[in-house]
Motif scaffolding. Structure first.
Motif, short mmCIF file in Angstrom:
data_model
loop_
_atom_site.label_atom_id
_atom_site.label_comp_id
_atom_site.label_asym_id
_atom_site.label_seq_id
_atom_site.Cartn_x
_atom_site.Cartn_y
_atom_site.Cartn_z
N ILE A 106 5.62 38.40 49.20
CA ILE A 106 4.61 38.99 50.08
C ILE A 106 3.27 39.10 49.35
CG2 ILE A 106 3.94 41.09 51.32
CD1 ILE A 106 6.92 41.55 51.89
N GLY A 107 3.33 39.53 48.09
CA GLY A 107 2.11 39.63 47.30
C GLY A 107 1.43 38.29 47.11
N LEU A 108 2.21 37.25 46.85
CA LEU A 108 1.66 35.91 46.68
C LEU A 108 1.05 35.38 47.98
CD1 LEU A 108 4.48 34.38 44.46
CD2 LEU A 108 2.09 34.69 43.78
N MET A 109 1.68 35.72 49.10
CA MET A 109 1.15 35.28 50.38
C MET A 109 -0.19 35.95 50.67
SD MET A 109 3.10 35.04 54.08
CE MET A 109 3.29 36.81 54.30
N VAL A 110 -0.29 37.23 50.34
CA VAL A 110 -1.57 37.96 50.51
C VAL A 110 -2.63 37.36 49.59
CG1 VAL A 110 -2.72 40.18 50.19
CG2 VAL A 110 -0.45 40.10 51.24
N TRP A 111 -2.24 37.03 48.37
CA TRP A 111 -3.17 36.43 47.40
C TRP A 111 -3.67 35.08 47.92
CZ3 TRP A 111 -1.63 34.44 41.85
CH2 TRP A 111 -2.79 34.10 41.15
N LEU A 112 -2.75 34.29 48.46
CA LEU A 112 -3.12 32.98 49.00
C LEU A 112 -4.10 33.13 50.16
CD1 LEU A 112 -2.72 29.90 49.08
CD2 LEU A 112 -0.75 30.28 50.59
N ALA A 113 -3.82 34.09 51.05
CA ALA A 113 -4.70 34.31 52.20
C ALA A 113 -6.08 34.79 51.77
CB ALA A 113 -4.06 35.33 53.15
N ALA A 114 -6.12 35.55 50.66
CA ALA A 114 -7.39 36.12 50.20
C ALA A 114 -8.21 35.14 49.38
CB ALA A 114 -7.12 37.38 49.38
N THR A 115 -7.58 34.04 48.94
CA THR A 115 -8.29 33.04 48.13
C THR A 115 -8.96 32.04 49.05
OG1 THR A 115 -6.62 33.27 46.39
CG2 THR A 115 -8.08 31.36 46.27
N SER A 116 -10.25 31.93 48.95
CA SER A 116 -11.01 31.09 49.88
C SER A 116 -10.60 29.63 49.81
CB SER A 116 -12.51 31.22 49.60
OG SER A 116 -12.81 30.81 48.28
N HIS A 117 -10.65 28.99 50.96
CA HIS A 117 -10.28 27.57 51.07
C HIS A 117 -11.49 26.70 50.71
CE1 HIS A 117 -8.67 23.84 52.45
NE2 HIS A 117 -9.45 23.77 53.49
N THR A 118 -11.64 26.46 49.41
CA THR A 118 -12.71 25.60 48.92
C THR A 118 -12.11 24.53 48.04
OG1 THR A 118 -13.11 26.99 46.96
CG2 THR A 118 -14.37 27.51 48.96
N LYS A 119 -12.87 23.48 47.80
CA LYS A 119 -12.40 22.38 46.97
C LYS A 119 -12.10 22.85 45.55
CE LYS A 119 -13.52 17.60 45.74
NZ LYS A 119 -14.53 16.51 45.85
N GLU A 120 -12.91 23.79 45.06
CA GLU A 120 -12.71 24.30 43.70
C GLU A 120 -11.41 25.09 43.58
OE1 GLU A 120 -15.42 24.70 45.52
OE2 GLU A 120 -16.77 23.28 44.52
N ASN A 121 -10.99 25.73 44.66
CA ASN A 121 -9.78 26.57 44.63
C ASN A 121 -8.53 25.82 45.07
OD1 ASN A 121 -11.07 28.88 43.76
ND2 ASN A 121 -11.52 29.60 45.83
N GLN A 122 -8.63 24.54 45.38
CA GLN A 122 -7.51 23.81 45.95
C GLN A 122 -6.29 23.81 45.02
OE1 GLN A 122 -8.47 19.96 47.51
NE2 GLN A 122 -6.35 19.29 47.60
N THR A 123 -6.51 23.46 43.74
CA THR A 123 -5.39 23.42 42.78
C THR A 123 -4.78 24.81 42.61
OG1 THR A 123 -6.42 21.59 41.59
CG2 THR A 123 -4.71 22.81 40.44
N LYS A 124 -5.62 25.82 42.53
CA LYS A 124 -5.15 27.20 42.39
C LYS A 124 -4.30 27.60 43.58
CE LYS A 124 -6.93 31.95 42.08
NZ LYS A 124 -8.16 32.78 42.01
N ARG A 125 -4.75 27.28 44.77
CA ARG A 125 -4.04 27.68 45.98
C ARG A 125 -2.71 26.93 46.12
NH1 ARG A 125 -6.10 27.21 50.97
NH2 ARG A 125 -5.68 29.34 51.67
N VAL A 126 -2.69 25.68 45.70
CA VAL A 126 -1.43 24.93 45.71
C VAL A 126 -0.43 25.57 44.74
CG1 VAL A 126 -0.32 22.73 45.10
CG2 VAL A 126 -2.42 22.74 46.46
N GLY A 127 -0.93 26.02 43.58
CA GLY A 127 -0.06 26.70 42.63
C GLY A 127 0.49 28.01 43.19
N ILE A 128 -0.37 28.76 43.89
CA ILE A 128 0.09 30.01 44.53
C ILE A 128 1.13 29.69 45.60
CG2 ILE A 128 -0.61 32.00 45.91
CD1 ILE A 128 -3.39 31.78 44.63
N LEU A 129 0.88 28.63 46.36
CA LEU A 129 1.83 28.23 47.40
C LEU A 129 3.19 27.88 46.81
CD1 LEU A 129 2.22 27.46 50.45
CD2 LEU A 129 1.60 25.13 49.79
N ALA A 130 3.18 27.14 45.70
CA ALA A 130 4.44 26.77 45.05
C ALA A 130 5.17 28.00 44.54
CB ALA A 130 4.17 25.79 43.91
N ALA A 131 4.41 28.94 43.95
CA ALA A 131 5.03 30.18 43.45
C ALA A 131 5.59 31.00 44.61
CB ALA A 131 3.99 31.00 42.68
#
Length: 238
Positions: free
Chosen positions: A67-92
């Motif tokens: 649940i915490g990771l899902m909230v973190w993913l939702a709170a991380t802006s969808h930008t090209k710079e954050n793409q790798t980070k968000r994919v990592g959060i998604l995998a976690a």
């Protein structure tokens, strides 16, 4: 390729014809399902870690982490710079959800390990069929389900809380079967909603894959319990 089904000829080309979707939408869906596949693989790894044993075990803690990771993913802006980070959060997130399935998987293994395989195959078939139906159907034709599904989830939540006091097995079973039906409908709704959001400029394919992943996991979990209870009941009869 054409094949015969009874007296009717079915065109396989027609079944895979999604010409009503734009090229941009098809590319977006390709990205969504790629992320969904990654999340499924991560969930499988998380479930494997639980089954392997050791200090990493699924349960309430892993669910809270998810649940915490899902909230973190939702709170991380969808930008090209954050793409790798968000994919990592998604995998976690997927790994934590897989760990969270641990107790249900243990329940199935105690009865018959084959239940897990059967439930996964059944869930995959259901998911593919409802997804294709949503993509093949007329645009927005299933979006009306949103209000009904939201109300149904609310009713399920309230009755589930009440059942913590009444402890009715009949109501528990109703929740299982009704839950499968509700999340099958969610596959239809979420698939068309993803297309509609993309058409309106929302290209966050990483977050869109979360909706479909949760639909899959909710169907899978309930099918495991249903199959397990049914097989356990048959064993007691014999």
């Amino acid at each position: 390729m054409d094949s015969l089904f009874g007296n009717r000829r079915i065109s396989m080309a027609a079944l895979t014809d999604f010409s009503q979707l734009t090229t941009s939408t098809k590319n977006h869906l390709r990205n969504v399902y790629t992320c969904l596949t990654l999340t499924m693989l991560s969930a499988s790894a998380g479930a494997f870690l639980h089954l392997k044993g050791g200090f990493i075990q699924g349960g309430l803690l892993s669910t809270l982490v998810a649940i915490g990771l899902m909230v973190w993913l939702a709170a991380t802006s969808h930008t090209k710079e954050n793409q790798t980070k968000r994919v990592g959060i998604l995998a976690a997130f997927g790994g934590a959800m897989g760990l969270g399935l641990g107790p249900v998987l243990d329940f199935a293994i105690q009865i018959n390990p084959q239940i897990i395989v059967t439930a996964f195959i059944a869930t995959s078939i259901i998911f593919v069929c409802f997804s294709v139906s949503a993509l093949y159907a007329q645009r927005r034709s299933y979006l009306y389900l949103g209000g009904f599904l939201g109300s149904a989830l609310t009713i399920m939540l309230v009755t589930s809380i009440l059942n913590m006091f009444f402890k009715s097995f009949a109501l528990f079973q109703f929740h299982l079967y009704a839950g499968v039906a509700i999340f099958c409908a969610f596959v239809l709704y979420d698939t068309q909603l993803i297309v509609e959001r993309h058409m309106n400029g929302d290209n966050d394919y990483i977050w869109h894959s979360v909706d479909l992943f949760l639909d899959f996991i909710n169907i899978f979990r309930r099918l495991i319990i249903i199959l397990g209870l049914n097989e356990n009941k048959n064993k007691k009869k014999n």
